[in-house]
Write a protein that holds these residues in place. Structure first.
Motif, PDB file in Angstrom:
ATOM      1  N   LEU A 270     -64.522  45.188 -97.728  1.00 18.23           N
ATOM      2  CA  LEU A 270     -64.456  45.175 -96.263  1.00 18.23           C
ATOM      3  C   LEU A 270     -65.185  46.370 -95.665  1.00 18.23           C
ATOM      4  O   LEU A 270     -65.840  46.240 -94.618  1.00 18.23           O
ATOM      5  CB  LEU A 270     -62.990  45.177 -95.811  1.00 18.23           C
ATOM      6  N   TYR A 271     -65.118  47.510 -96.324  1.00 18.58           N
ATOM      7  CA  TYR A 271     -65.714  48.732 -95.789  1.00 18.58           C
ATOM      8  C   TYR A 271     -67.216  48.591 -95.573  1.00 18.58           C
ATOM      9  O   TYR A 271     -67.754  49.085 -94.574  1.00 18.58           O
ATOM     10  CB  TYR A 271     -65.415  49.884 -96.736  1.00 18.58           C
ATOM     11  N   VAL A 272     -67.905  47.925 -96.514  1.00 23.70           N
ATOM     12  CA  VAL A 272     -69.363  47.801 -96.390  1.00 23.70           C
ATOM     13  C   VAL A 272     -69.756  46.853 -95.266  1.00 23.70           C
ATOM     14  O   VAL A 272     -70.923  46.836 -94.847  1.00 23.70           O
ATOM     15  CB  VAL A 272     -69.990  47.324 -97.717  1.00 23.70           C
ATOM     16  N   LEU A 273     -68.801  46.057 -94.769  1.00 24.91           N
ATOM     17  CA  LEU A 273     -69.087  45.131 -93.669  1.00 24.91           C
ATOM     18  C   LEU A 273     -68.797  45.740 -92.300  1.00 24.91           C
ATOM     19  O   LEU A 273     -69.130  45.130 -91.277  1.00 24.91           O
ATOM     20  CB  LEU A 273     -68.253  43.854 -93.826  1.00 24.91           C
ATOM     21  N   LEU A 274     -68.164  46.912 -92.275  1.00 24.18           N
ATOM     22  CA  LEU A 274     -67.809  47.531 -90.998  1.00 24.18           C
ATOM     23  C   LEU A 274     -69.060  47.882 -90.201  1.00 24.18           C
ATOM     24  O   LEU A 274     -70.122  48.174 -90.779  1.00 24.18           O
ATOM     25  CB  LEU A 274     -66.985  48.798 -91.231  1.00 24.18           C
ATOM     26  N   PRO A 275     -68.952  47.856 -88.875  1.00 15.92           N
ATOM     27  CA  PRO A 275     -70.091  48.271 -88.057  1.00 15.92           C
ATOM     28  C   PRO A 275     -70.442  49.734 -88.309  1.00 15.92           C
ATOM     29  O   PRO A 275     -69.596  50.534 -88.715  1.00 15.92           O
ATOM     30  CB  PRO A 275     -69.594  48.046 -86.620  1.00 15.92           C
ATOM     31  N   LYS A 276     -71.689  50.072 -88.061  1.00 13.66           N
ATOM     32  CA  LYS A 276     -72.154  51.422 -88.368  1.00 13.66           C
ATOM     33  C   LYS A 276     -71.498  52.487 -87.503  1.00 13.66           C
ATOM     34  O   LYS A 276     -71.460  53.655 -87.886  1.00 13.66           O
ATOM     35  CB  LYS A 276     -73.677  51.481 -88.211  1.00 13.66           C
ATOM     36  N   ASP A 277     -70.976  52.107 -86.353  1.00 14.62           N
ATOM     37  CA  ASP A 277     -70.355  53.103 -85.483  1.00 14.62           C
ATOM     38  C   ASP A 277     -68.888  53.357 -85.835  1.00 14.62           C
ATOM     39  O   ASP A 277     -68.204  54.114 -85.142  1.00 14.62           O
ATOM     40  CB  ASP A 277     -70.455  52.670 -84.019  1.00 14.62           C
ATOM     41  N   ALA A 278     -68.400  52.732 -86.894  1.00 14.61           N
ATOM     42  CA  ALA A 278     -67.017  52.968 -87.335  1.00 14.61           C
ATOM     43  C   ALA A 278     -66.961  54.300 -88.084  1.00 14.61           C
ATOM     44  O   ALA A 278     -67.359  54.395 -89.244  1.00 14.61           O
ATOM     45  CB  ALA A 278     -66.543  51.832 -88.228  1.00 14.61           C
ATOM     46  N   MET A 279     -66.497  55.329 -87.413  1.00 10.25           N
ATOM     47  CA  MET A 279     -66.484  56.682 -87.970  1.00 10.25           C
ATOM     48  C   MET A 279     -65.190  56.904 -88.772  1.00 10.25           C
ATOM     49  O   MET A 279     -64.245  57.523 -88.292  1.00 10.25           O
ATOM     50  CB  MET A 279     -66.610  57.714 -86.844  1.00 10.25           C
ATOM     51  N   ILE A 280     -65.164  56.377 -89.971  1.00 10.14           N
ATOM     52  CA  ILE A 280     -63.998  56.539 -90.834  1.00 10.14           C
ATOM     53  C   ILE A 280     -64.476  56.636 -92.273  1.00 10.14           C
ATOM     54  O   ILE A 280     -65.330  55.857 -92.720  1.00 10.14           O
ATOM     55  CB  ILE A 280     -62.998  55.365 -90.650  1.00 10.14           C
ATOM     56  N   GLY A 281     -63.988  57.640 -92.991  1.00 11.65           N
ATOM     57  CA  GLY A 281     -64.378  57.822 -94.380  1.00 11.65           C
ATOM     58  C   GLY A 281     -63.704  56.815 -95.290  1.00 11.65           C
ATOM     59  O   GLY A 281     -62.645  56.262 -94.957  1.00 11.65           O
ATOM     60  N   PHE A 282     -64.302  56.597 -96.467  1.00  8.50           N
ATOM     61  CA  PHE A 282     -63.739  55.581 -97.364  1.00  8.50           C
ATOM     62  C   PHE A 282     -62.347  55.933 -97.874  1.00  8.50           C
ATOM     63  O   PHE A 282     -61.487  55.043 -97.940  1.00  8.50           O
ATOM     64  CB  PHE A 282     -64.672  55.323 -98.545  1.00  8.50           C
ATOM     65  N   PRO A 283     -62.048  57.206 -98.275  1.00 10.21           N
ATOM     66  CA  PRO A 283     -60.674  57.495 -98.729  1.00 10.21           C
ATOM     67  C   PRO A 283     -59.621  57.161 -97.665  1.00 10.21           C
ATOM     68  O   PRO A 283     -58.569  56.595 -97.979  1.00 10.21           O
ATOM     69  CB  PRO A 283     -60.716  58.996 -99.034  1.00 10.21           C
ATOM     70  N   THR A 284     -59.927  57.525 -96.411  1.00  9.75           N
ATOM     71  CA  THR A 284     -58.987  57.196 -95.332  1.00  9.75           C
ATOM     72  C   THR A 284     -58.879  55.697 -95.139  1.00  9.75           C
ATOM     73  O   THR A 284     -57.785  55.150 -94.937  1.00  9.75           O
ATOM     74  CB  THR A 284     -59.440  57.852 -94.019  1.00  9.75           C
ATOM     75  N   PHE A 285     -60.035  55.009 -95.223  1.00  8.17           N
ATOM     76  CA  PHE A 285     -60.016  53.561 -95.025  1.00  8.17           C
ATOM     77  C   PHE A 285     -59.263  52.860 -96.156  1.00  8.17           C
ATOM     78  O   PHE A 285     -58.542  51.885 -95.904  1.00  8.17           O
ATOM     79  CB  PHE A 285     -61.442  53.015 -94.935  1.00  8.17           C
ATOM     80  N   ALA A 286     -59.424  53.329 -97.401  1.00  9.89           N
ATOM     81  CA  ALA A 286     -58.703  52.724 -98.525  1.00  9.89           C
ATOM     82  C   ALA A 286     -57.195  52.876 -98.340  1.00  9.89           C
ATOM     83  O   ALA A 286     -56.420  51.962 -98.643  1.00  9.89           O
ATOM     84  CB  ALA A 286     -59.146  53.361 -99.839  1.00  9.89           C
ATOM     85  N   THR A 287     -56.772  54.045 -97.819  1.00 11.40           N
ATOM     86  CA  THR A 287     -55.350  54.242 -97.519  1.00 11.40           C
ATOM     87  C   THR A 287     -54.884  53.273 -96.441  1.00 11.40           C
ATOM     88  O   THR A 287     -53.816  52.647 -96.555  1.00 11.40           O
ATOM     89  CB  THR A 287     -55.114  55.687 -97.066  1.00 11.40           C
ATOM     90  N   LEU A 288     -55.691  53.150 -95.388  1.00 12.40           N
ATOM     91  CA  LEU A 288     -55.367  52.226 -94.296  1.00 12.40           C
ATOM     92  C   LEU A 288     -55.335  50.790 -94.792  1.00 12.40           C
ATOM     93  O   LEU A 288     -54.431  50.015 -94.434  1.00 12.40           O
ATOM     94  CB  LEU A 288     -56.395  52.387 -93.178  1.00 12.40           C
ATOM     95  N   TYR A 289     -56.287  50.419 -95.633  1.00 12.62           N
ATOM     96  CA  TYR A 289     -56.340  49.061 -96.181  1.00 12.62           C
ATOM     97  C   TYR A 289     -55.060  48.762 -96.978  1.00 12.62           C
ATOM     98  O   TYR A 289     -54.477  47.676 -96.841  1.00 12.62           O
ATOM     99  CB  TYR A 289     -57.572  48.916 -97.061  1.00 12.62           C
ATOM    100  N   SER A 290     -54.651  49.714 -97.810  1.00 14.02           N
ATOM    101  CA  SER A 290     -53.444  49.507 -98.614  1.00 14.02           C
ATOM    102  C   SER A 290     -52.222  49.324 -97.728  1.00 14.02           C
ATOM    103  O   SER A 290     -51.382  48.453 -97.983  1.00 14.02           O
ATOM    104  CB  SER A 290     -53.238  50.693 -99.563  1.00 14.02           C
TER     105      SER A 290
ATOM    106  N   MET B  94     -51.370  50.264-105.227  1.00 17.56           N
ATOM    107  CA  MET B  94     -51.321  50.532-103.788  1.00 17.56           C
ATOM    108  C   MET B  94     -50.490  51.773-103.483  1.00 17.56           C
ATOM    109  O   MET B  94     -50.854  52.584-102.614  1.00 17.56           O
ATOM    110  CB  MET B  94     -50.753  49.324-103.043  1.00 17.56           C
ATOM    111  N   GLY B  95     -49.382  51.947-104.184  1.00 16.30           N
ATOM    112  CA  GLY B  95     -48.552  53.126-103.953  1.00 16.30           C
ATOM    113  C   GLY B  95     -49.282  54.411-104.274  1.00 16.30           C
ATOM    114  O   GLY B  95     -49.165  55.409-103.551  1.00 16.30           O
TER     115      GLY B  95
END
Length: 355
Positions: free
Chosen positions: A257-277, A173-174
């Motif tokens: 979780l990312y693949v379950l997000l609604p299609k209008d969620a405008m966030i890239g996976f690298p940013t989302f992985a950081t947010l998830y952590s 995570m770090g």
């Protein structure tokens, strides 16, 4: 010469070879009391911080629930495709497979050999239970002890294994948070409203701490077995393996979780992985079972978009990543217990027939 020595003052203990004056017993007692008080203060500060995190998160979560439209919420569930659910299950399986590597690396570090199926069972069951019930050192450690003790592992082995596995999780995570804050600083700035340069400095600080940790364990390994007290830390090469496994685990979990997000969620996976952590860290710091409420509030606040669809995705993720593995783990543990009891009955019957 002896007469000269006899004429020396009796108070000069250092010259006469007498032991130096000791601190009065009251000094040691006061020192012990001071240390205990400081520990209590640190514990109370930690509990207060956990309570504050839970309170803020539950307030945000409650306000979000008040804005939920039942019709839109049900429609969001119905709009989730079968492919999204299958991909979420696939990433969940990958994450739990990486978690078995946590125990595998820890057992290798402790020089303990057990069959992989036993390692996989102990790892999967301990994480599935601790993720759902919380308090991983207690719940996960108890499951590991129940699984590993018949194979000859001691309580000390299992305690060391639990610590090494926990370090692996935090290293992964770090690393993700550090890299994410550095290379997606602009996207993260839209979420935390910090300056992009400030986010990069946070990321560099996280990477710097990881580099310092690697250098530290490498230096201790060069001097001898790196240890804290009686516990021996993994060396630098094994630490790199821990980081790699941690990244695979956390990226797979966030992808579930990312693949379950609604299609209008405008966030890239690298940013989302950081947010998830970051959300997972807050959930762990709150000591809430599975980060319940804290994790959801952080994701809801950061991702934005259609709240009904986002909450539906979070609930589906809870069911796929937490509830389903927990049910499977309890079933597996029950089957293992039944097999053990049946084996004991057969051995007792065989011993009775020989008599």
């Amino acid at each position: 010469m002896a007469q000269v020595q006899q004429r020396r003052p009796a108070s000069n203990g250092a010259a006469s070879g007498a032991p130096p004056p000791r601190e009065p017993p009251g000094f040691v007692a006061r020192l012990v009391v001071t240390i205990r008080r400081r520990r209590k203060i640190v514990r109370r500060v930690g509990l207060a911080a956990s309570a504050l995190i839970i309170l803020i998160s539950l307030t945000i979560f409650a306000r979000t629930l008040m804005r939920i439209d039942p019709g839109k919420f049900g429609a969001a569930f119905a709009a989730t495709s079968r492919d999204q659910i299958l991909m979420s299950f696939a990433f969940t399986a990958t994450s739990y497979l990486a978690l078995t590597g946590y125990d595998g690396l820890a057992l290798r570090h402790l020089n303990v050999r057990v069959p992989y199926w036993l390692t996989a069972l102990a790892s999967f069951a301990s994480y599935a239970v601790s993720f759902t019930l919380g308090f991983p050192l207690v719940t996960g450690g108890a499951v590991r002890y129940w699984v590993y003790s018949p194979a000859g592992l001691t309580a000390g082995n299992i305690a060391g294994l639990t610590v090494v596995a926990g370090v692996t999780f935090w290293l992964g995570m770090g690393l993700i948070v550090g890299v994410g804050f550095i290379f997606t600083s602009d996207a993260v700035a839209e979420i935390n409203h910090f300056n992009a340069l400030a986010n990069q400095l946070i990321g560099l600080s996280a990477i710097g701490l990881l580099v310092l940790y690697l250098a530290w364990v490498g230096l201790l390994r060069w001097r001898g077995a790196p240890a804290i007290g009686n516990f021996r830390l993994p060396g630098p090469f094994l630490t790199l393996g821990q980081m790699a496994l941690g990244v695979i685990d956390v990226c797979s979990a966030s992808a579930a979780l990312y693949v379950l997000l609604p299609k209008d969620a405008m966030i890239g996976f690298p940013t989302f992985a950081t947010l998830y952590s970051f959300a997972a860290m807050l959930g762990i710091a709150s000591h809430s079972p599975g980060g319940l409420g804290v994790f959801e509030a952080t994701i809801l606040q950061a991702v934005g978009g259609d709240v009904d669809a986002l909450l539906a995705a979070l609930l589906l993720f809870r069911a796929i990543y937490y509830i389903a593995p927990f049910i499977c783990a309890m079933a597996l543990l029950g089957a293992v217990e039944a097999a053990r009891r049946w084996r004991s009955i057969r051995e007792a019957m065989a011993a009775a027939s020989e008599d």
